[in-house]
Structure formats: structure tokens, C-alpha cells
Design a protein around this motif. Structure first.
Motif, PDB file in Angstrom:
ATOM      1  N   ASP A  42       0.079  11.230   8.353  1.00 61.40           N
ATOM      2  CA  ASP A  42       1.331  10.637   8.833  1.00 61.40           C
ATOM      3  C   ASP A  42       1.103   9.767  10.064  1.00 61.40           C
ATOM      4  OD1 ASP A  42       2.792  11.782   6.807  1.00 61.40           O
ATOM      5  OD2 ASP A  42       3.403  13.538   7.989  1.00 61.40           O
ATOM      6  N   GLY A  43       0.216  10.210  10.955  1.00 62.76           N
ATOM      7  CA  GLY A  43      -0.071   9.423  12.149  1.00 62.76           C
ATOM      8  C   GLY A  43      -0.692   8.082  11.815  1.00 62.76           C
ATOM      9  N   VAL A  44      -1.567   8.068  10.819  1.00 60.16           N
ATOM     10  CA  VAL A  44      -2.180   6.810  10.381  1.00 60.16           C
ATOM     11  C   VAL A  44      -1.133   5.906   9.740  1.00 60.16           C
ATOM     12  CG1 VAL A  44      -3.916   5.782   8.864  1.00 60.16           C
ATOM     13  CG2 VAL A  44      -4.426   7.912  10.069  1.00 60.16           C
ATOM     14  N   LEU A  45      -0.326   6.472   8.863  1.00 69.74           N
ATOM     15  CA  LEU A  45       0.686   5.670   8.170  1.00 69.74           C
ATOM     16  C   LEU A  45       1.751   5.143   9.128  1.00 69.74           C
ATOM     17  CD1 LEU A  45       1.022   7.859   4.968  1.00 69.74           C
ATOM     18  CD2 LEU A  45       0.138   5.522   5.069  1.00 69.74           C
ATOM     19  N   ASP A  46       2.071   5.901  10.178  1.00 70.11           N
ATOM     20  CA  ASP A  46       3.022   5.411  11.176  1.00 70.11           C
ATOM     21  C   ASP A  46       2.532   4.118  11.813  1.00 70.11           C
ATOM     22  OD1 ASP A  46       4.818   7.438  10.775  1.00 70.11           O
ATOM     23  OD2 ASP A  46       4.208   8.615  12.525  1.00 70.11           O
ATOM     24  N   ARG A  47       1.220   3.954  11.863  1.00 67.49           N
ATOM     25  CA  ARG A  47       0.631   2.765  12.470  1.00 67.49           C
ATOM     26  C   ARG A  47       0.291   1.701  11.424  1.00 67.49           C
ATOM     27  NH1 ARG A  47       0.077   7.248  15.188  1.00 67.49           N
ATOM     28  NH2 ARG A  47      -0.026   7.205  17.475  1.00 67.49           N
ATOM     29  N   PHE A  48      -0.611   2.027  10.518  1.00 68.97           N
ATOM     30  CA  PHE A  48      -1.061   1.031   9.546  1.00 68.97           C
ATOM     31  C   PHE A  48       0.026   0.671   8.532  1.00 68.97           C
ATOM     32  CE2 PHE A  48      -5.740   2.582  10.044  1.00 68.97           C
ATOM     33  CZ  PHE A  48      -5.779   2.001  11.297  1.00 68.97           C
ATOM     34  N   GLY A  49       0.986   1.578   8.333  1.00 66.91           N
ATOM     35  CA  GLY A  49       2.069   1.265   7.411  1.00 66.91           C
ATOM     36  C   GLY A  49       2.922   0.094   7.870  1.00 66.91           C
ATOM     37  N   GLN A  50       2.889  -0.207   9.166  1.00 60.67           N
ATOM     38  CA  GLN A  50       3.673  -1.322   9.700  1.00 60.67           C
ATOM     39  C   GLN A  50       2.972  -2.670   9.535  1.00 60.67           C
ATOM     40  OE1 GLN A  50       5.810  -0.613  13.542  1.00 60.67           O
ATOM     41  NE2 GLN A  50       4.456   1.173  13.692  1.00 60.67           N
ATOM     42  N   ILE A  51       1.644  -2.647   9.337  1.00 58.53           N
ATOM     43  CA  ILE A  51       0.905  -3.914   9.375  1.00 58.53           C
ATOM     44  C   ILE A  51       0.304  -4.294   8.021  1.00 58.53           C
ATOM     45  CG2 ILE A  51       0.373  -3.546  11.809  1.00 58.53           C
ATOM     46  CD1 ILE A  51      -2.553  -2.942  10.912  1.00 58.53           C
ATOM     47  N   ALA A  52       0.369  -3.403   7.025  1.00 55.28           N
ATOM     48  CA  ALA A  52      -0.092  -3.690   5.667  1.00 55.28           C
ATOM     49  C   ALA A  52      -1.500  -4.278   5.628  1.00 55.28           C
ATOM     50  CB  ALA A  52       0.888  -4.628   4.967  1.00 55.28           C
ATOM     51  N   PRO A  53      -2.514  -3.517   6.033  1.00 57.94           N
ATOM     52  CA  PRO A  53      -3.879  -4.052   6.023  1.00 57.94           C
ATOM     53  C   PRO A  53      -4.387  -4.289   4.604  1.00 57.94           C
ATOM     54  CG  PRO A  53      -3.922  -1.698   6.472  1.00 57.94           C
ATOM     55  CD  PRO A  53      -2.481  -2.117   6.496  1.00 57.94           C
ATOM     56  N   LYS A  54      -5.223  -5.315   4.445  1.00 55.94           N
ATOM     57  CA  LYS A  54      -5.819  -5.613   3.148  1.00 55.94           C
ATOM     58  C   LYS A  54      -7.097  -4.818   2.932  1.00 55.94           C
ATOM     59  CE  LYS A  54      -5.453  -9.703   1.325  1.00 55.94           C
ATOM     60  NZ  LYS A  54      -5.589 -11.161   1.006  1.00 55.94           N
ATOM     61  N   VAL A  55      -7.841  -4.565   4.020  1.00 57.04           N
ATOM     62  CA  VAL A  55      -9.091  -3.798   3.952  1.00 57.04           C
ATOM     63  C   VAL A  55      -9.010  -2.661   4.961  1.00 57.04           C
ATOM     64  CG1 VAL A  55     -11.592  -3.861   4.358  1.00 57.04           C
ATOM     65  CG2 VAL A  55     -10.466  -5.775   3.189  1.00 57.04           C
ATOM     66  N   LEU A  56      -9.474  -1.485   4.551  1.00 60.29           N
ATOM     67  CA  LEU A  56      -9.540  -0.317   5.426  1.00 60.29           C
ATOM     68  C   LEU A  56     -10.998   0.080   5.590  1.00 60.29           C
ATOM     69  CD1 LEU A  56      -8.095   2.011   6.970  1.00 60.29           C
ATOM     70  CD2 LEU A  56      -8.111   3.289   4.816  1.00 60.29           C
ATOM     71  N   VAL A  57     -11.443   0.225   6.835  1.00 60.76           N
ATOM     72  CA  VAL A  57     -12.815   0.630   7.138  1.00 60.76           C
ATOM     73  C   VAL A  57     -12.774   2.040   7.709  1.00 60.76           C
ATOM     74  CG1 VAL A  57     -14.967  -0.020   8.271  1.00 60.76           C
ATOM     75  CG2 VAL A  57     -13.260  -1.780   7.752  1.00 60.76           C
ATOM     76  N   THR A  58     -13.564   2.935   7.132  1.00 59.29           N
ATOM     77  CA  THR A  58     -13.578   4.325   7.584  1.00 59.29           C
ATOM     78  C   THR A  58     -15.000   4.849   7.589  1.00 59.29           C
ATOM     79  OG1 THR A  58     -12.677   6.552   7.176  1.00 59.29           O
ATOM     80  CG2 THR A  58     -13.254   5.243   5.248  1.00 59.29           C
ATOM     81  N   ALA A  59     -15.235   5.901   8.325  1.00 49.15           N
ATOM     82  CA  ALA A  59     -16.473   6.664   8.180  1.00 49.15           C
ATOM     83  C   ALA A  59     -16.193   7.823   7.227  1.00 49.15           C
ATOM     84  CB  ALA A  59     -16.950   7.179   9.533  1.00 49.15           C
ATOM     85  N   ASP A  60     -17.258   8.431   6.708  1.00 50.15           N
ATOM     86  CA  ASP A  60     -17.048   9.595   5.851  1.00 50.15           C
ATOM     87  C   ASP A  60     -16.637  10.820   6.658  1.00 50.15           C
ATOM     88  OD1 ASP A  60     -19.526   9.774   7.081  1.00 50.15           O
ATOM     89  OD2 ASP A  60     -20.555  10.614   5.337  1.00 50.15           O
ATOM     90  N   GLY A  61     -16.819  10.764   7.962  1.00 47.09           N
ATOM     91  CA  GLY A  61     -16.443  11.865   8.837  1.00 47.09           C
ATOM     92  C   GLY A  61     -16.950  11.601  10.238  1.00 47.09           C
ATOM     93  N   TYR A  62     -16.885  12.619  11.084  1.00 46.67           N
ATOM     94  CA  TYR A  62     -17.369  12.469  12.457  1.00 46.67           C
ATOM     95  C   TYR A  62     -17.691  13.845  13.017  1.00 46.67           C
ATOM     96  CZ  TYR A  62     -12.506  13.705  13.647  1.00 46.67           C
ATOM     97  OH  TYR A  62     -11.287  14.335  13.753  1.00 46.67           O
TER      98      TYR A  62
END
Length: 282
Positions: free
Chosen positions: A177-197
Motif C-alpha cells: 500500500d505504501g508503494v502504491l500510494d506513491r507510484f500509483g500517482q505517477i504511473a511509471p512505465k518501468v519498475l526497477v527493484t532488487a530481489d531483496g535486501y
């Protein structure tokens, strides 16, 4: 401690070699009467256009200077516009001095250490930018990072900036939900993530929350995964995904799209303590 009891004072040679000292001399040579920090500050308040024009010249900012004011509507907030005739690229300025000396040094809590020279950083940025172009990313599009502090985060940000797209990021410890509250507003075309940390001796998975984000973020057309906690992360449950080291062509040429000074570079966020986080455009 009183004002007179400074905790530390630089040596005379260090003061003489400081960028601020060189800037003061640069400005005095061009007619500015500032001879110390206070004078420089006063000049920046009394004549902001002249001050910032001099600083841009002193810093040798790379770009194209067309006709236009250094500052329009100086008393408007919002409404002031800076360097209206300038076209430049943030990444071009940061990467122009690429050499063989270390440009990035990374150490994590487990003591693992990596470094990238300026040349290696440019090559990595060129490859990732090529991947972004192959994904159809163009100026005005958004690229989002759900990453720990890794060299790959810097590479992805610089690559995004190099083509004129807009970078955004949030911490990997945010829930779905915290991610969607942010990225949901900007509609990114590409998402970059790590497999973990890694945090406090624990290994934290990022792929499961990313899968939850993707289920509710239809704008994402490509997911780029940095293998960090595992050399071979299992991406079978992650649609439209590719490993970071397989994204873009090795040896791709690095180019830069120069855009107006006020073109959106980053989108960061307020804390979200009083409702949905507010997008802050840089």
C-alpha cells in the motif's frame, strides 16, 4: 559553546584551496565586490539572477544557452522560472569527467564491497539507457525504483535522466500500500527493484511485495530486477521481468537528451503522515 569557540577551523591552505574561495575570486574578477562568505550571501539576496548566472558559469555547466532570462517573475512563489533559454541534461553534467578512478564505492552491512570507475559507470548507464529506450521510455515518462542503496540505483537514475525521463523512488521497506500510494500517482512505465535486501542481519524478500504492487499498477510494462540477495533470483512469478545485467545492449552508445531547465527530473514524496503522500517534483 559560545560563538567564539569554534569546534573546528580549516587551515589557511585549505581555505585558499576551497571551491568557495575560488568562486569569490572568480566573481571579484568580474566586478562583484563580495570578498567573503557574508558578502557573497548578501549578493545572492540582492541580485539572484547575477549570482546564479555567475555560479553556472563558474561551475562550467554543460548545456545550450539560448535567448531567455536567468530569472523570470523573481518574486512569484510559485511562478518564478529559472534559466528560461537553457537546455541541458543532468546526467551529462554528472558523467562528463569519467575516468579510471573510483566514481562509486559501495559497502553493505555484511562488509561486501564494490566499486565502479567513472568509465564503468558511464558504460553501465549507457546499457541501461538502451534498455529503457527498447522499452519505449521517452522524455516525460516515469521510471520508478523500489531499491536499497545500490550502485544499480544510481545507474538506473542516471540512465533515466540521460534520456529525459523522470525518476522516482521509494524505500524497499514500504509495504504494498505504501508503494502504491506513491507510484500509483505517477504511473511509471518501468519498475526497477532488487530481489531483496539485508537489514539488521536479516535477509528481506522484495519480489513478493513487488508482485503485489504489479497486480494493482497496470502502467508498468517492464520490471528490471537486480540480483542482490541471490545470484539467480527466481523471476517465474514476476510478469514482464528481466535481470538487470540482461537489460540493454553491452557497448551501447551513451547519448543525452537536453531539455529545458525546468523539465521534471525527480519525483519524491512527502511523508504521508497527513494523508496520501504528496508528489514533490524536482
Amino acid at each position: 559553546m559560545s560563538v567564539e569557540q569554534a569546534a573546528w577551523k580549516p587551515s589557511a591552505s585549505r581555505i585558499a584551496d576551497a571551491n568557495l574561495t575560488r568562486f569569490i575570486e572568480f566573481c571579484r574578477y568580474r566586478g562583484c565586490k563580495a570578498s567573503d562568505y557574508d558578502g557573497l550571501w548578501q549578493w545572492s539576496v540582492d541580485d539572484p539572477p547575477a549570482f546564479w548566472e555567475s555560479l553556472a558559469e563558474f561551475a562550467d555547466v554543460v548545456g545550450e544557452r539560448g535567448p531567455g532570462a536567468t530569472l523570470e517573475n523573481p518574486t512569484a512563489m510559485p511562478g518564478a522560472r529559472w534559466f528560461t533559454g537553457v537546455r541541458l541534461n543532468y546526467a551529462e553534467n554528472l558523467l562528463r569527467h569519467a575516468g579510471r578512478e573510483p566514481a562509486v564505492v559501495f559497502v553493505n552491512e555484511r562488509g561486501s564491497r564494490r566499486s565502479l570507475s567513472g568509465i564503468e559507470l558511464r558504460e553501465a548507464v549507457a546499457r541501461f539507457a538502451d534498455g529503457l529506450r527498447s522499452s519505449g521510455v521517452a522524455p516525460g515518462d516515469r521510471v520508478a525504483g523500489f531499491l536499497p542503496n545500490l550502485p544499480e540505483a544510481l545507474v538506473a537514475m542516471l540512465a533515466t535522466a540521460s534520456i529525459g525521463a523522470t525518476w522516482s523512488s521509494c524505500s524497499p521497506d514500504f509495504g504494498i500500500d505504501g508503494v502504491l500510494d506513491r507510484f500509483g500517482q505517477i504511473a511509471p512505465k518501468v519498475l526497477v527493484t532488487a530481489d531483496g535486501y539485508f537489514y539488521a542481519g536479516k535477509t528481506i524478500d522484495s519480489l513478493r511485495p513487488v508482485a503485489g504492487v504489479l497486480a494493482r499498477l497496470p502502467s508498468v510494462e517492464r520490471v528490471v530486477v537486480v540480483p542482490y540477495v541471490s545470484e539467480t533470483p527466481d523471476l517465474t512469478g514476476l510478469a514482464r521481468s528481466v535481470r538487470f545485467d540482461e537489460y540493454g545492449r553491452a557497448g551501447a552508445r551513451l547519448s543525452f537528451t537536453r531539455l529545458p531547465f525546468d523539465h521534471p527530473l525527480f519525483i519524491l514524496y512527502s511523508s504521508g503522515t497527513t494523508g496520501v503522500p504528496k508528489c514533490i517534483v524536482h
